[in-house]
Design a protein around this motif. Structure first.
Motif, PDB file in Angstrom:
ATOM      1  N   ALA A  60       0.805  -1.226   0.000  1.00  0.00           N
ATOM      2  CA  ALA A  60       0.000   0.000   0.000  1.00  0.00           C
ATOM      3  C   ALA A  60       0.837   1.276   0.000  1.00  0.00           C
ATOM      4  O   ALA A  60       0.378   2.320  -0.466  1.00  0.00           O
ATOM      5  N   TYR A  61       2.050   1.199   0.540  1.00  0.00           N
ATOM      6  CA  TYR A  61       2.899   2.395   0.633  1.00  0.00           C
ATOM      7  C   TYR A  61       4.300   2.098   0.107  1.00  0.00           C
ATOM      8  O   TYR A  61       5.293   2.283   0.810  1.00  0.00           O
ATOM      9  N   PRO A  62       4.397   1.645  -1.150  1.00  0.00           N
ATOM     10  CA  PRO A  62       5.707   1.254  -1.678  1.00  0.00           C
ATOM     11  C   PRO A  62       6.693   2.416  -1.742  1.00  0.00           C
ATOM     12  O   PRO A  62       6.325   3.537  -2.092  1.00  0.00           O
ATOM     13  N   LEU A 119      15.044   3.357   8.448  1.00  0.00           N
ATOM     14  CA  LEU A 119      14.518   2.815   9.701  1.00  0.00           C
ATOM     15  C   LEU A 119      15.679   2.630  10.656  1.00  0.00           C
ATOM     16  O   LEU A 119      16.641   1.919  10.346  1.00  0.00           O
ATOM     17  N   ILE A 120      15.586   3.289  11.803  1.00  0.00           N
ATOM     18  CA  ILE A 120      16.613   3.181  12.840  1.00  0.00           C
ATOM     19  C   ILE A 120      16.021   2.397  14.001  1.00  0.00           C
ATOM     20  O   ILE A 120      14.967   2.758  14.532  1.00  0.00           O
ATOM     21  N   VAL A 121      16.681   1.316  14.391  1.00  0.00           N
ATOM     22  CA  VAL A 121      16.188   0.446  15.458  1.00  0.00           C
ATOM     23  C   VAL A 121      17.265   0.247  16.510  1.00  0.00           C
ATOM     24  O   VAL A 121      18.426  -0.005  16.184  1.00  0.00           O
ATOM     25  N   MET A 143      14.731  -2.835   0.718  1.00  0.00           N
ATOM     26  CA  MET A 143      14.177  -2.352   1.978  1.00  0.00           C
ATOM     27  C   MET A 143      15.116  -2.672   3.140  1.00  0.00           C
ATOM     28  O   MET A 143      15.316  -1.847   4.034  1.00  0.00           O
ATOM     29  N   ALA A 144      15.707  -3.844   3.122  1.00  0.00           N
ATOM     30  CA  ALA A 144      16.627  -4.239   4.200  1.00  0.00           C
ATOM     31  C   ALA A 144      17.800  -3.265   4.293  1.00  0.00           C
ATOM     32  O   ALA A 144      18.295  -2.983   5.395  1.00  0.00           O
ATOM     33  N   SER A 145      18.231  -2.727   3.160  1.00  0.00           N
ATOM     34  CA  SER A 145      19.389  -1.819   3.147  1.00  0.00           C
ATOM     35  C   SER A 145      19.084  -0.480   3.824  1.00  0.00           C
ATOM     36  O   SER A 145      19.998   0.284   4.141  1.00  0.00           O
ATOM     37  N   LYS A 146      17.795  -0.204   4.052  1.00  0.00           N
ATOM     38  CA  LYS A 146      17.410   1.064   4.684  1.00  0.00           C
ATOM     39  C   LYS A 146      17.386   0.973   6.208  1.00  0.00           C
ATOM     40  O   LYS A 146      17.130   1.966   6.895  1.00  0.00           O
TER      41      LYS A 146
END
Length: 227
Positions: A166-168, A174-176, A198-201
């Motif tokens: 829905a939100y590509p 993303l900071i965790v 996405m994982a690279s972000k």
């Protein structure tokens, strides 16, 4: 002329989706976002026009069927009441920042469906804050105090599905942190559901506060509860 070519391709995309009755392409997506969807890569090559159109069509149809733009704060107040998921400030690139701290959630009112709806509400609100020239947002997840009781893998899987369908290409970073056994367990599940792009972000850090403060626009501050 590159700008002219981009403009032509964006209008072609709008026309193609309008022909399918998906008029949200004109009201919900600006030229910058449509261009970004078309320009990103898939398997090392620029996406085809058809593939980009599939992504935009899937987004519009999902948001329409879910009623995403119509979700109100009142609909999700029980999930957002602890103020542990909030938009606050921008990074130096102008991207709005969503801060979340799951350990502050109210477990007595927790409901998976309402929590999913709350995330959709937050995404709709945040995307409306994205300034012209920017297409993504930043998510900061504070895992301090996170335990099994705060973890709902069914919700995690649904959120990954919503984010990608829905939100590509809306998540810019993303900071965790801090990383603990629960975070590693969640990552084991989520890493199998997302693309390498996405994982690279995603960045795992010791201190989310220190990491985001290096990125914040001058004058902006993170929430007091951020560790």
């Amino acid at each position: 002329n590159v700008a002219h070519d981009h403009g032509f391709m964006v209008e072609r995309m709008r026309h193609s989706l309008r022909a399918k009755g998906l008029t949200e392409i004109d009201t919900d997506f600006d030229c910058g976002y449509i261009t970004s969807i078309m320009n990103r890569q898939k398997d090392g090559k620029q996406r085809t026009f058809e593939y980009a159109m599939q992504k935009l069509e899937a987004s519009i149809r999902w948001r329409r069927e879910f009623g995403a733009p119509k979700v109100t704060y009142e609909d999700v107040a029980q999930s957002l009441a602890p103020q542990h998921m909030i938009w606050k400030g921008f990074d130096v690139s102008g991207r709005p920042i969503l801060f979340v701290k799951p350990s502050l959630m109210d477990l007595t009112t927790y409901d998976t469906d309402n929590y999913l709806k709350a995330h959709v509400y937050l995404l709709e609100q945040g995307i409306a804050m994205i300034p012209k020239g920017q297409t993504t947002f930043v998510l900061v997840a504070d895992a301090t105090g996170l335990g099994h009781k705060h973890t709902d893998l069914k919700l995690m899987r649904r959120l990954v599905h919503v984010a990608t369908l829905a939100y590509p290409d809306r998540l810019g970073a993303l900071i965790v942190g801090p990383t603990n056994m629960i975070v590693r367990g969640i990552w084991t599940v989520v890493s199998k559901l997302i693309s390498s792009a996405m994982a690279s972000k995603i960045r795992f850090v010791r201190s989310p506060r220190n990491a985001i403060c290096e990125m914040l626009r001058e004058g902006d501050e993170p929430p007091e509860w951020l560790s």
